[in-house]
Design a protein around this motif. Structure first.
Motif, PDB file in Angstrom:
ATOM      1  N   GLU A  78       0.834  -1.193   0.000  1.00 10.67           N
ATOM      2  CA  GLU A  78       0.000   0.000   0.000  1.00 10.67           C
ATOM      3  C   GLU A  78       0.876   1.253   0.000  1.00 10.67           C
ATOM      4  N   PRO A  99      -2.576   0.655  -4.365  1.00 13.08           N
ATOM      5  CA  PRO A  99      -1.887  -0.606  -4.052  1.00 13.08           C
ATOM      6  C   PRO A  99      -1.126  -1.122  -5.282  1.00 13.08           C
ATOM      7  N   GLU A 131      -3.896  -5.271  -8.994  1.00 14.74           N
ATOM      8  CA  GLU A 131      -3.209  -4.001  -8.813  1.00 14.74           C
ATOM      9  C   GLU A 131      -2.723  -3.485 -10.169  1.00 14.74           C
TER      10      GLU A 131
END
Length: 179
Positions: A78, A99, A131
């Motif tokens: 993150e 992320p 992601e």
């Protein structure tokens, strides 16, 4: 590239049944380096256990004839993650504000190198991710630079450098679009 016998890819989201196979392949792949503190099997086991508790943990193992021949694993990082905090220069917000998938380790037994197994593992890992970016760290000296060049051929670009621990060499941080 050498043609290899067929492999079976298995995906794991916990270490319950995969840990032993991951450690077995790691010890074989890193055998020449196991005497160094950062590469010791115990250090890898500690990292693996820690990474397995982090969000988005996924491991993909390759099996041939029922025996593990390669692996890849990673997790989600993150904004503000120590992964990014240790990267110099600081990465652009474009990469860190959402992320990202962090590919933490990839390894293939010597006799399976050059067969496309590493790429199949890599791509199977990415197929599990949503992601926008995937990042990894590589020792630029590994394989006399061949590993770094391989990642570049897979679309990764250098982003900076990081030294994850005092025992670790300085690593090149690389990134690419995950899709």
């Amino acid at each position: 590239m050498t043609t290899a016998p067929p492999i079976e890819l298995r995906t794991f989201t916990t270490l319950d049944t995969a840990r032993g196979d991951l450690l077995d392949v790691y010890a074989d792949v890193r055998a020449p380096l196991l005497h160094l503190p950062n590469y010791a099997a115990t250090a890898f086991g500690e990292r693996l256990d820690r990474h397995a508790t982090e969000p988005g943990f996924t491991a993909v193992l390759a099996y041939a004839g029922g025996h593990p021949v390669g692996y890849v694993y990673g997790n989600t990082i993150e904004h503000g993650d120590r992964y990014w905090q240790r990267t110099e220069p600081a990465p652009a917000d474009e990469y860190t504000e959402r992320p990202a998938a962090a590919l933490k380790e990839i390894g293939v037994r010597t006799q399976w190198r050059g067969t496309g197994t590493a790429r199949r593992l890599h791509d199977a890992f990415l197929a599990t991710r949503d992601e926008p970016y995937v990042t990894l760290m590589v020792n630029s000296a590994a394989g006399d630079g061949k590993v770094h060049a391989l990642y570049r051929s897979w679309g990764y670009e250098d982003l900076g450098e990081s030294q994850p621990s005092a025992a670790s060499p300085v690593l090149t941080v690389m990134i690419r679009v995950a899709g």
